[in-house]
Design an enzyme around this catalytic site. Structure first.
Site, PDB file in Angstrom:
ATOM      1  N   SER A 178      32.552  38.143  36.523  1.00  0.00           N
ATOM      2  CA  SER A 178      32.468  36.562  36.389  1.00  0.00           C
ATOM      3  C   SER A 178      31.623  36.167  36.661  1.00  0.00           C
ATOM      4  O   SER A 178      30.911  36.033  37.445  1.00  0.00           O
ATOM      5  CB  SER A 178      34.187  36.722  37.167  1.00  0.00           C
ATOM      6  OG  SER A 178      33.410  36.592  38.610  1.00  0.00           O
ATOM      7  N   ASP A 179      32.351  34.679  36.666  1.00  0.00           N
ATOM      8  CA  ASP A 179      31.270  33.649  36.948  1.00  0.00           C
ATOM      9  C   ASP A 179      32.382  33.585  38.230  1.00  0.00           C
ATOM     10  O   ASP A 179      32.969  34.162  38.889  1.00  0.00           O
ATOM     11  CB  ASP A 179      31.585  32.154  36.033  1.00  0.00           C
ATOM     12  CG  ASP A 179      30.483  31.581  36.376  1.00  0.00           C
ATOM     13  OD1 ASP A 179      29.319  31.839  37.080  1.00  0.00           O
ATOM     14  OD2 ASP A 179      30.430  31.181  35.416  1.00  0.00           O
ATOM     15  N   TRP A 180      31.501  32.874  39.245  1.00  0.00           N
ATOM     16  CA  TRP A 180      31.959  33.332  40.423  1.00  0.00           C
ATOM     17  C   TRP A 180      33.036  32.058  40.600  1.00  0.00           C
ATOM     18  O   TRP A 180      32.999  30.854  40.551  1.00  0.00           O
ATOM     19  CB  TRP A 180      30.336  31.904  41.347  1.00  0.00           C
ATOM     20  CG  TRP A 180      29.007  33.179  41.936  1.00  0.00           C
ATOM     21  CD1 TRP A 180      28.805  33.433  42.928  1.00  0.00           C
ATOM     22  CD2 TRP A 180      27.884  34.255  40.872  1.00  0.00           C
ATOM     23  NE1 TRP A 180      28.203  34.004  43.084  1.00  0.00           N
ATOM     24  CE2 TRP A 180      27.808  34.639  41.415  1.00  0.00           C
ATOM     25  CE3 TRP A 180      28.684  34.691  39.818  1.00  0.00           C
ATOM     26  CZ2 TRP A 180      27.071  35.900  41.264  1.00  0.00           C
ATOM     27  CZ3 TRP A 180      27.938  36.104  39.459  1.00  0.00           C
ATOM     28  CH2 TRP A 180      26.771  36.715  40.379  1.00  0.00           C
ATOM     29  N   GLY A 181      33.218  32.749  40.857  1.00  0.00           N
ATOM     30  CA  GLY A 181      35.226  32.124  41.212  1.00  0.00           C
ATOM     31  C   GLY A 181      35.444  32.197  39.553  1.00  0.00           C
ATOM     32  O   GLY A 181      37.510  31.439  40.056  1.00  0.00           O
ATOM     33  N   ALA A 182      34.765  32.584  38.263  1.00  0.00           N
ATOM     34  CA  ALA A 182      36.118  32.894  37.946  1.00  0.00           C
ATOM     35  C   ALA A 182      37.292  33.633  37.961  1.00  0.00           C
ATOM     36  O   ALA A 182      38.231  33.931  36.657  1.00  0.00           O
ATOM     37  CB  ALA A 182      35.531  32.903  36.461  1.00  0.00           C
TER      38      ALA A 182
END
Length: 761
Positions: free
Chosen positions: A231-235
């Site tokens: 994931s992108d950071w926090g996605a």
């Protein structure tokens, strides 16, 4: 268990498998120490290593990182059109990762520059998917050749910063396949990046991290992706849903491994799916183990700086050179036989360069050489005045007066203008193409005092040029050049090398000319990609829209000629190579330089709206003065195809295609033709198919002929043959024939359906 390999997922407990699908902290994988699986580090790219000094604690500090070579961001490097050079940049980045024990560097980012106002345009490659994929693949292959992983990002449709964490990008299947997927697809199929990072946004209603169609059906099953998806950071908003969709790794951790354990136990996640996702993480660790086991390695700082230097040189695009104002003569240092010009350098960017974008990719360079530093090192004399401050504050009259006086006493003025970091960065989109008004006002004052002005631009995405270009005889678009931008600019400005950069992004006359502006940046949580496939030059060139500088444009100190263009069909449409294009390129000047030959494919009459032409091949060739070379560019089936929503597949129509060879999308040297047989795809005919579609189908045409024959024989009603009635007939589904022919129309329709069933068995 062998010492040279890590265990298989079969050796792990349920809890250990679950733990592998989430990070250990913000910058580390979660290892399983008891089973010999380390928690390697992964950290930011994409144009150099951004390893936070606080990263061992899992914290994030974008401005506090270990020294690393800052290469030109993609905004600049994309203008090189040189995949081999980009590969060298990737190799250098990997060596720095090995020194710093970083297993995966997060990049490159190949999202399309849908709109030039996009805040992250500085780290994306192009408005064109072919160029983006065929350039950025050099980073992936270069990095991974050294045993370090890359993370191709952001999959997919992260084309704006406004509401980026949740915005729903509503995109047609065709636009996804032709514009927003191809760069990813090419790199996946040709280079197999070890990881892919999903985007924050939703695509047609579904968050990328939870999108099974995106991460499994397309990425893995269609394209054959073998690596892991993070994931992108926090996605990642629902670990269970994301894992089921095909997300191997949540970053950073939400410390909810127990949720995965419970989901497996109660049947919401199958054990086989968890095994697949966890095994992917073990495989990633295996791939990086050798590089991460190298001890006491130190990269060559100076050698990497030289790679950054060469990359910066080839990133510079010369937009204007009236009266051959460039190159300048610096006097005895550069040209012992010529009288030196008195040079004024104006603009704070010359002393305090903006060499990279803002946000998560912010690098601490190993060294930093400004343009003024370079002049001092090379013994080149110039008077300097800052002219303005690098902020968004109003103009300082004292600085302006000093700049004008400095300009009056010079033979030529080098004026360094551009966007300060406060004007563009990850996290927000720009609201104008204009540069700060105080800079434009100063340029007008300087030009009034000295007519020999060269503007050197610093910006991460295009800026408006037309409103002020009359005040400059020369314009260099230098983008963001990384840590060696100063020497690179000096090399070009004083003629040690000829500029060879070409625009990877059109420069419009007005932002409102961009087709995406009617849907930018969206409303009420969604954005409609209403322009479809008509992005950038595909729109401008198709609809004859005037631009300031077209896609692929760039001047040189040399002149070139392209001749003897040929295009030959080399195989069936299904062959790896469908056509081969050749051309002879000649340097017709006395200056050694490089030219980029660009190949565009022009479709013939098509069943769908297609762009006027599309880039489908390019090659950069260096030629000594007077030298000629023959270049060859192969075109595969996809070069001629469009994504058909009717077939849910790529489709090549039969017919003649034009092949344009030139040096920009609007500077075509020659056009040749190639005829293709098409892929032969047909849709099954039904009562809902129009009479015209029946006529165009190989089986249907036979049945239409049979209907006519039966009509002549009196076995079926005779179809009308006047032009108006035939127009109605051809456009209506055959189940509507009774509207035109009454009961007889029903007989004809039934006859056609029955005959088709016989023929198509």
């Amino acid at each position: 268990m062998s010492e040279s390999t890590y265990p298989s997922v079969k050796d792990l407990t349920l809890e250990e498998k679950a733990s592998l699908t989430s990070g250990g902290d913000a910058w580390h994988l979660q290892g399983v120490e008891s089973k010999g699986i380390p928690g390697y580090m992964i950290t930011d790219g994409p144009h150099g290593l951004r390893k936070s000094l606080a990263s061992s604690a899992g914290e994030t500090d974008l401005d506090d990182s270990v020294p690393a070579t800052c290469f030109p961001p993609a905004a600049g490097l994309s203008s090189s059109w040189n995949p081999e050079l980009i590969h060298k940049v990737g190799e250098a980045m990997a060596e720095e990762c090995i020194q710093e024990k970083v297993a995966v560097i997060l990049g490159p980012g190949v999202n399309i520059k849908r709109n030039p106002l996009g805040g992250r345009c500085f780290e994306y490659w192009s408005e064109d998917p072919y160029l983006a994929g065929h350039e950025a693949i050099g980073i992936v292959e270069g990095v991974q050749s050294k045993g370090v992983g890359t993370s191709l990002k952001h999959f997919a449709a992260n084309n704006q910063e406004s509401d980026r964490l949740r915005v729903d990008a509503r995109i047609s299947p065709r636009a996804l396949r032709e514009i927003y997927f191809p760069a990813f697809e090419h790199i996946v199929k040709k280079a197999q990046p070890w990881t892919i990072m999903c985007s924050y946004n939703r695509i047609n209603g579904v968050h990328s991290a939870q999108n099974h169609w995106l991460l499994t059906d397309v990425l893995r099953d269609e394209w054959g992706f073998e690596g892991i998806v993070m994931s992108d950071w926090g996605a990642d908003h629902d670990r269970g849903a994301s894992l089921n969709a095909g997300l191997n790794l949540e970053m950073p951790p939400s410390y909810t491994d127990d949720q995965i354990v419970y989901a497996v136990r109660d049947g919401r996640i199958t054990p086989a799916q968890l095994d697949r996702m966890a095994q992917g993480m073990i495989d990633l660790v295996n791939k990086t183990r050798a590089a991460m086991s190298v001890d006491n390695y130190r990269f060559d700082v100076d050698a990497h700086d030289e790679v950054a230097h060469q990359a910066a040189i080839e990133s510079i695009v010369m937009l204007k050179n009236d009266d051959a104002i460039l190159p300048l003569n610096a006097g005895p240092v550069a040209n012992p036989s010529a009288m030196p010009q008195k040079i004024a350098v104006i603009g704070e960017f010359a002393r305090t360069p903006r060499y990279q974008g803002g946000g998560s990719s912010h690098i601490t360079p190993t060294k930093m050489t400004s343009f003024l530093d370079t002049l001092a090192e090379r013994g080149i004399k110039a008077d300097f005045a800052p002219g303005f401050t690098l902020d968004l504050e109003p103009a300082d009259p004292a600085l302006e007066s000093e700049a004008v006086e400095t300009a009056k006493n010079a033979d030529v003025v080098l004026m360094f203008l551009g966007l300060p970091e406060a004007a563009e960065s990850e996290g927000f989109d720009r609201d104008t193409l204009d540069m700060p008004a105080k800079q434009i006002a100063l340029l007008e004052q300087v030009a009034a005092a000295n007519q020999n002005v060269v503007v050197v631009l610093s910006n991460g995405s295009v800026v408006s040029v037309a409103p002020w270009a009359k005040n400059a005889k020369g314009i260099l678009e230098s983008w963001l050049l990384g840590q060696s931008g100063g020497p690179a600019l000096a090399d070009v400005i004083f003629g040690q090398v000829s500029p060879s950069g070409k625009l990877a992004q059109s420069i419009p006359l007005d932002i409102n000319d961009d087709p995406s502006m009617t849907n930018w940046p969206g409303e009420e949580g969604h954005v409609d990609y209403g322009e479809g496939v008509f992005v950038g030059y595909r729109y401008y060139d198709t609809y004859g829209k005037a631009v300031d500088y077209p896609f692929g444009y760039g001047l040189s100190y040399a002149t070139f000629e392209i001749a003897d263009v040929t295009a030959a069909k080399t195989g069936a449409n299904t062959a790896t190579v469908t056509a081969t294009v050749t051309a002879t390129v000649t340097n017709t000047s006395d200056v050694d330089a490089a030219e980029t030959v660009q190949v565009y494919v022009v479709p013939g009459k098509a069943d769908v709206a297609r762009p006027k032409h599309e880039l489908k091949g390019f090659t950069k060739v260096f030629l000594k003065a007077g030298e000629s070379k023959t270049v060859t560019i192969d075109l595969d089936e996809r070069a001629f195809a469009y994504w058909s929503e009717k077939y849910n597949d790529w489709h090549v129509e039969a017919g003649e295609y034009a092949i344009e060879v030139g040096v920009s999308s609007r500077d075509i040297a020659d056009t040749v033709a190639v005829a293709l047989d098409g892929d032969g795809k047909t849709q099954p005919l039904t009562e809902w198919s129009t009479y015209g579609e029946w006529e165009a189908d190989p089986f249907g045409a036979k049945i239409v002929a049979a209907v006519a024959a039966a009509g002549e024989a009196g076995e079926l009603p005779k179809l009308p043959d006047n032009a108006m009635m035939r127009m109605f007939l051809n456009s209506m589904p055959i189940n509507s024939l009774p509207t035109l022919l009454g009961e007889g129309g029903k007989k004809i329709a039934q006859f056609m359906v029955d005959e088709y069933a016989k023929l198509s068995k």
